[in-house]
Design an enzyme around this catalytic site. Structure first.
Site, mmCIF file in Angstrom:
data_model
loop_
_atom_site.group_PDB
_atom_site.id
_atom_site.type_symbol
_atom_site.label_atom_id
_atom_site.label_comp_id
_atom_site.label_asym_id
_atom_site.label_seq_id
_atom_site.Cartn_x
_atom_site.Cartn_y
_atom_site.Cartn_z
ATOM 1 N N ARG A 179 0.284 -2.835 14.807
ATOM 2 C CA ARG A 179 0.273 -2.391 16.198
ATOM 3 C C ARG A 179 -0.939 -1.511 16.426
ATOM 4 N NH1 ARG A 179 3.924 -4.787 19.836
ATOM 5 N NH2 ARG A 179 5.679 -5.538 18.605
ATOM 6 N N ARG A 185 10.576 -4.997 18.384
ATOM 7 C CA ARG A 185 9.677 -5.454 19.443
ATOM 8 C C ARG A 185 9.995 -4.790 20.780
ATOM 9 N NH1 ARG A 185 7.628 -11.494 20.137
ATOM 10 N NH2 ARG A 185 7.823 -11.273 17.895
ATOM 11 N N ASN A 203 0.828 -1.211 0.000
ATOM 12 C CA ASN A 203 0.000 0.000 0.000
ATOM 13 C C ASN A 203 0.860 1.257 0.000
ATOM 14 O OD1 ASN A 203 -2.981 -0.508 -0.010
ATOM 15 N ND2 ASN A 203 -2.391 -1.931 1.603
ATOM 16 N N HIS A 236 -8.726 -1.374 6.472
ATOM 17 C CA HIS A 236 -9.106 -2.687 7.001
ATOM 18 C C HIS A 236 -9.650 -3.546 5.858
ATOM 19 C CE1 HIS A 236 -10.305 -5.604 10.013
ATOM 20 N NE2 HIS A 236 -11.476 -5.697 9.408
#
Length: 205
Positions: free
Chosen positions: A93, A61, A17, A111
């Site tokens: 996240r 992380r 994207n 989404h």
């Protein structure tokens, strides 16, 4: 001609994207990607950003052990770069109030389902498994409720007879690559607003 909208892009994976936005910006989409932030050091989206000459911030992380501290760092980076909007593009996240308060109604998320159906990280597989005949994609403003912010735009994607999950995923991603730049154009043209009813309104051209 609209002034280019300065955006920061958040990603965690391959960055397709991001690439779609980069490509459309090269064709006249009035968007300037001022910084890319990756939540993972191995995300291929980092290479896409570098190839386009976009500054990249890479987290790992450990950086998210304190999610609000991580968001504070991201906000500082984006503000320094001059970002007006935050664009989540495959960012795995959950953003915290630190980010949402810094960019109120200016954090966009994509989404891969027609919200409010099939929330969560496995939306394409969930829709496919449910046997729906139509699914799709949703661009919405992020808020503190996961996948529940005000909806900006949606596009339907047909589930065809004999489809495989992989074939459906490919068409979902194709729709994403078309719709996200379209939404960014609307934002850059100042046509997107969130009303007191918390619904998104698109002004005519």
């Amino acid at each position: 001609m609209a002034e280019p909208l300065k955006i920061g892009v958040l990603l965690s994976g391959s960055g397709t994207n991001l690439q779609a936005i980069i490509d459309e910006a090269g064709e006249g989409l009035p968007v300037d990607i001022v910084r890319v932030v990756s939540s993972r050091p191995d995300a291929f989206g980092i290479e896409r950003a570098k190839a386009a000459g976009i500054p990249v911030t890479v987290l790992n992380r450990d950086a998210y052990a304190d999610p609000e501290a991580a968001d504070a760092r991201i906000v500082a980076e984006l503000r320094e770069a001059g970002a007006e909007y935050v664009v989540m593009a495959g960012y795995m996240r959950k953003v915290t109030p630190v980010m949402l308060d810094a960019f109120p109604d200016r954090v966009l998320n994509l989404h891969p389902a027609l919200l409010p159906s099939f929330k969560g990280a496995h939306a394409i597989a969930d829709a496919f498994g449910a046997g729906v005949k139509v699914t799709g994609i949703t661009v919405h403003f992020a808020n503190e409720d996961y996948d529940k912010g005000p909806i900006v735009a949606q596009r339907a994607v047909e589930v065809r007879e004999g489809d495989t999950l992989e074939a459906l995923e490919a068409r979902i991603h194709e729709a994403e690559h078309a719709l996200y730049p379209e939404v960014l154009r609307l934002v850059a043209e100042g046509r997107v607003s969130v009303g007191e009813d918390r619904k998104v309104h698109i002004a005519p051209a």
